[in-house]
Design an enzyme around this catalytic site. Structure first.
Site, mmCIF file in Angstrom:
data_model
loop_
_atom_site.group_PDB
_atom_site.id
_atom_site.type_symbol
_atom_site.label_atom_id
_atom_site.label_comp_id
_atom_site.label_asym_id
_atom_site.label_seq_id
_atom_site.Cartn_x
_atom_site.Cartn_y
_atom_site.Cartn_z
ATOM 1 N N GLY A 208 0.827 -1.207 0.000
ATOM 2 C CA GLY A 208 0.000 0.000 0.000
ATOM 3 C C GLY A 208 0.854 1.246 0.000
ATOM 4 O O GLY A 208 2.044 1.206 -0.310
ATOM 5 N N ASN A 209 0.255 2.365 0.360
ATOM 6 C CA ASN A 209 0.999 3.616 0.455
ATOM 7 C C ASN A 209 0.383 4.477 1.558
ATOM 8 O O ASN A 209 -0.575 4.073 2.217
ATOM 9 C CB ASN A 209 1.023 4.352 -0.888
ATOM 10 C CG ASN A 209 -0.370 4.623 -1.427
ATOM 11 O OD1 ASN A 209 -1.150 5.362 -0.824
ATOM 12 N ND2 ASN A 209 -0.700 4.021 -2.570
ATOM 13 N N TYR A 210 0.929 5.678 1.729
ATOM 14 C CA TYR A 210 0.550 6.526 2.863
ATOM 15 C C TYR A 210 -0.635 7.448 2.596
ATOM 16 O O TYR A 210 -0.961 8.299 3.425
ATOM 17 C CB TYR A 210 1.741 7.392 3.285
ATOM 18 C CG TYR A 210 2.931 6.613 3.786
ATOM 19 C CD1 TYR A 210 2.877 5.903 4.976
ATOM 20 C CD2 TYR A 210 4.112 6.585 3.053
ATOM 21 C CE1 TYR A 210 3.966 5.195 5.432
ATOM 22 C CE2 TYR A 210 5.214 5.878 3.503
ATOM 23 C CZ TYR A 210 5.139 5.175 4.690
ATOM 24 O OH TYR A 210 6.226 4.474 5.145
ATOM 25 N N ALA A 276 -4.177 7.346 -4.950
ATOM 26 C CA ALA A 276 -2.796 6.859 -5.081
ATOM 27 C C ALA A 276 -2.860 5.354 -5.295
ATOM 28 O O ALA A 276 -2.825 4.567 -4.351
ATOM 29 C CB ALA A 276 -2.001 7.204 -3.825
#
Length: 397
Positions: A208-210, A276
């Site tokens: 995943g990402n932030y 994102a």
């Protein structure tokens, strides 16, 4: 456009209450009919007699008249008005409006209002800058209210800074402009993607990402505020929506977001791709939790769907498509390449070099890049950045 309009003017307990007289005179001169609703604290700064003399109407402050028991219906006022403007609006009233604390006639009138509501804050600079005040303003704006920004100048405290209520003639100009034209987004269907995607490795782990989703959700609220019907496709985030014109579809993976986006965009007027999205996902997903049995672990990845490119290929002549580019280097070159390759109308560029403006932040600093050139914007709250982006979209719709 104010001629014949019925305006409820709310006045609260601020030293700027005297300016309400000039607002009334200006509105009446423009042909409007004005009904004043004042808080108990407001009457400490300006008398109902003065206001009544200007409006030729009894001033409303209490739920009923102490003299004869006449009931003042906040519901009737909400149905009567073409607009409500609260000027000046104190920090206390902002907090009550944002949280539904209906303890006076002005707040109950606001909560019953069917017409557009305009808010002109007035307070000292530290009160205006306080996180609570800013959060209340963002919340009220997300509900569809329009904020008439205060100006910087000399304040009653003797300090100088932002918090001075906008001048009466500017407030009247703002009202006239807002009531005279319909938003270009009125009746448009806008699709927005927001947040991250999670690509499973095993039942308990993912790639995943932030991304917090804050920018995408701010865009959804602003589009809805400007009259659009919003289809929000949200990855895994902890945010909630406020405006009733937002329909939300929750997804987890890029595959789920791709399926929802291609389906919804087919019947949309425009899309803003703010999510994102993970660029890669594991070739295979373990059915059970992967145990730590070796010193290293190799996970083979394969590309996910390029949602922007797919929508760019299916885009019709009447549709608009807006992308985002978060870059760490060669920002402008990479963004311009993405604009061309993915058939976007414009792209919103932000950079990880601008600390505190990307993941998890409440602020952003962007550039909008189109075939006509590049526009740079200063760092500001994401709610205000959303207004800049949506206004740019409205200009090409």
């Amino acid at each position: 456009m104010l001629k014949g309009k019925k305006i409820v003017l709310g006045i609260t307990g601020s030293i700027a209450a005297y300016k309400a007289c000039y607002i009334i005179r200006g509105l009446i001169k423009a042909g409007a009919e004005v009904q004043v609703v004042i808080t108990p604290a407001g009457k400490e700064f300006i008398t109902p007699i003065t206001l009544s003399a200007l409006t030729q109407k009894p001033v409303i402050s209490d739920f009923f008249s102490q003299r004869d028991g006449t009931w003042h219906s906040h519901v009737a006022l909400g149905l009567w008005a073409d607009a409500m403007v609260i000027a000046p609006c104190t920090a206390s009233t902002l907090g009550k409006m944002a949280n539904g604390v209906a303890d006076n006639m002005l707040i109950t009138t606001y909560l019953s209002m069917k017409a557009p509501v305009f808010i002109a804050p007035a307070m000292d600079l530290d009160m205006f800058q306080h996180p609570t005040t800013q959060e209340n303003l963002r919340k009220l704006q997300s509900y569809g209210n329009q904020i008439i920004e205060p100006q910087s100048g000399f304040l009653a405290s003797g300090l100088e800074g932002k918090g001075r209520m906008e001048e009466p003639e500017k407030i009247i100009e703002f009202l006239d402009g807002a009531l005279s034209t319909a938003s270009p987004l009125e009746g448009k269907k806008i699709m927005i993607t927001a947040g991250p995607t999670y690509e499973k490795i095993d039942p308990v782990r993912f790639i995943g990402n932030y991304s917090s989703g804050k920018m995408g959700f701010a865009l959804a609220e602003e589009c809805a505020r400007q009259g659009a019907d919003v289809e929000l496709i949200a990855g895994p985030v902890s945010l909630t929506t406020h405006h009733p014109n937002i329909h939300r579809t929750d997804v987890e993976s890029c595959e789920e977001m791709y399926q929802a986006a291609t389906r919804i965009y087919a019947t949309s007027d425009a899309a803003i791709l703010c999510a994102a999205v993970a660029d890669f996902r594991p070739v295979s997903i373990a059915e059970e939790k992967i145990k730590r049995e070796h010193d290293d672990l190799v996970i083979r990845l394969k590309p996910t769907h390029d949602i922007a490119a797919a929508l760019g290929q299916m885009k019709q002549k009447y549709q608009r498509l807006v992308g985002f580019a978060l870059e760490t280097n060669d920002e402008l070159t990479n963004a311009q390449s993405k604009l061309e390759r993915k058939n976007l109308d414009f792209i919103v560029l932000n950079s990880l070099r601008n600390e505190g403006t990307c993941f998890q932040s409440d602020e952003n600093q962007i550039s909008i890049i189109s075939h006509q050139g590049k526009k740079d914007y200063p760092r500001k709250p994401k709610s205000e950045v959303a207004t800049d982006i949506v206004n740019e979209l409205a200009s090409i719709l």
